[in-house]
Write an enzyme that holds these catalytic residues in place. Structure first.
Site, mmCIF file in Angstrom:
data_model
loop_
_atom_site.group_PDB
_atom_site.id
_atom_site.type_symbol
_atom_site.label_atom_id
_atom_site.label_comp_id
_atom_site.label_asym_id
_atom_site.label_seq_id
_atom_site.Cartn_x
_atom_site.Cartn_y
_atom_site.Cartn_z
ATOM 1 C CG ASP A 38 28.525 33.059 45.781
ATOM 2 O OD1 ASP A 38 28.475 32.177 44.737
ATOM 3 O OD2 ASP A 38 28.273 33.963 45.928
ATOM 4 C CG ASP A 61 36.778 38.174 47.878
ATOM 5 O OD1 ASP A 61 37.078 37.352 46.734
ATOM 6 O OD2 ASP A 61 37.216 39.433 48.063
ATOM 7 C CB VAL A 62 38.015 32.820 45.617
ATOM 8 C CG1 VAL A 62 36.672 31.771 45.977
ATOM 9 C CG2 VAL A 62 37.658 33.714 44.359
ATOM 10 C CB SER A 145 37.526 30.425 29.420
ATOM 11 O OG SER A 145 36.806 30.940 28.473
ATOM 12 C CE1 TYR A 159 36.424 34.725 32.356
ATOM 13 C CE2 TYR A 159 36.863 34.450 30.235
ATOM 14 C CZ TYR A 159 36.086 33.864 31.467
ATOM 15 O OH TYR A 159 35.397 32.738 31.245
ATOM 16 C CE LYS A 163 37.995 32.013 33.721
ATOM 17 N NZ LYS A 163 37.822 31.108 34.899
ATOM 18 C CB SER A 194 26.189 30.465 32.706
ATOM 19 O OG SER A 194 26.903 31.388 32.255
#
Length: 252
Positions: A38, A61-62, A145, A159, A163, A194
């Site tokens: 994370d 950091d991905v 998603s 976003y 996805k 979440s």
């Protein structure tokens, strides 16, 4: 619980909270040794301590290749090469609880979402693939998603685009890596209880719930169970698939 993942090592990104945490917990309960990655090291360390079972925490950091590379190297030095990668880390920026319109979106925000949500999945696969190829085994699962399959008024175009791209990335990685014994799949969650869904107003989530045939929000644990299946030997002939975990929300 049956230890279906005994002897496996798993790297889960964005694993300090939410779905990522549930995934890390689920794999650990099934016997895997997990690296909790994370951007927030303190939160990752707390999660790893609570999971137990030899879980470790690494900060990274991905969306930044050098940072991800360093985090991966640090994790491998501690627990060895990975059999499993779960690309969970992702962001969905909002403005005052609503999506940012494309006509007003800062290009820097677009780039950051693409870096984290999409490039992060590629970076993860790029890092674990060489060892998986050498071992002729491995399982990679990325988080897409339902917003990557259908129009959503909730999320921004950045976003939704990332996805959708993850679905294509999953198919092509599955084709490339399949001959090496590596399976690559994705899940497409709907509205899951979440931290991310609470960045919008309650009315938005109520509308999504009303449109879901099962009539409720999903849970992070249900996403974790789907990923546990896809990374287990029970799914040994399953690759290139994006599995909806959405209560029927995407049935159109």
């Amino acid at each position: 619980m049956e230890e279906t993942h005994r002897g496996r090592t798993a790297l889960v990104t964005g694993a300090a909270r939410g779905i990522g945490r549930a995934v890390a917990e689920g794999l650990a309960r099934r016997g895997a040794r997990v690296a909790v990655m994370d951007i927030a090291l303190d939160a990752a360390e707390a999660t790893a301590a609570e999971i137990g079972g030899g879980a470790i925490a690494v900060a990274g950091d991905v969306g930044d290749w050098e940072s991800f590379q360093a985090a991966h190297a640090a994790a491998v030095a501690r627990i060895g090469a990975f059999d499993i990668l779960v690309n969970n880390a992702g962001i969905s920026p909002k403005r005052d609880g609503a999506r940012v319109p494309a006509a007003e979106m800062d290009p820097a925000e677009w780039r950051r979402v693409v870096d984290i949500n999409l490039s992060g999945c590629f970076y993860g696969a790029r890092l674990v693939a060489p060892a998986m190829i050498a071992a002729r085994r491995g399982a990679i699962v990325s988080l897409s998603s339902v917003a990557g399959k259908h129009y959503s008024s909730i999320v921004g175009v950045h976003y939704a685009a990332t996805k959708a791209a993850i679905i294509g990335l999953t198919r092509h990685l599955a084709g490339e890596l399949g001959p090496h014994g590596i399976r690559v799949n994705a899940i497409a969650p709907g509205r899951i209880e979440s931290p991310m869904i609470h960045t919008v107003g309650a009315a938005v989530n109520q509308a999504a719930l009303a449109a879901t045939p099962l009539g409720r929000l999903g849970t992070a644990a249900e996403c974790a169970d789907a990923i546990a299946y896809l990374t287990s030997d029970a799914a040994s002939f399953v690759t290139g698939v994006t599995l909806d975990v959405a209560g029927g929300l995407s049935m159109t």
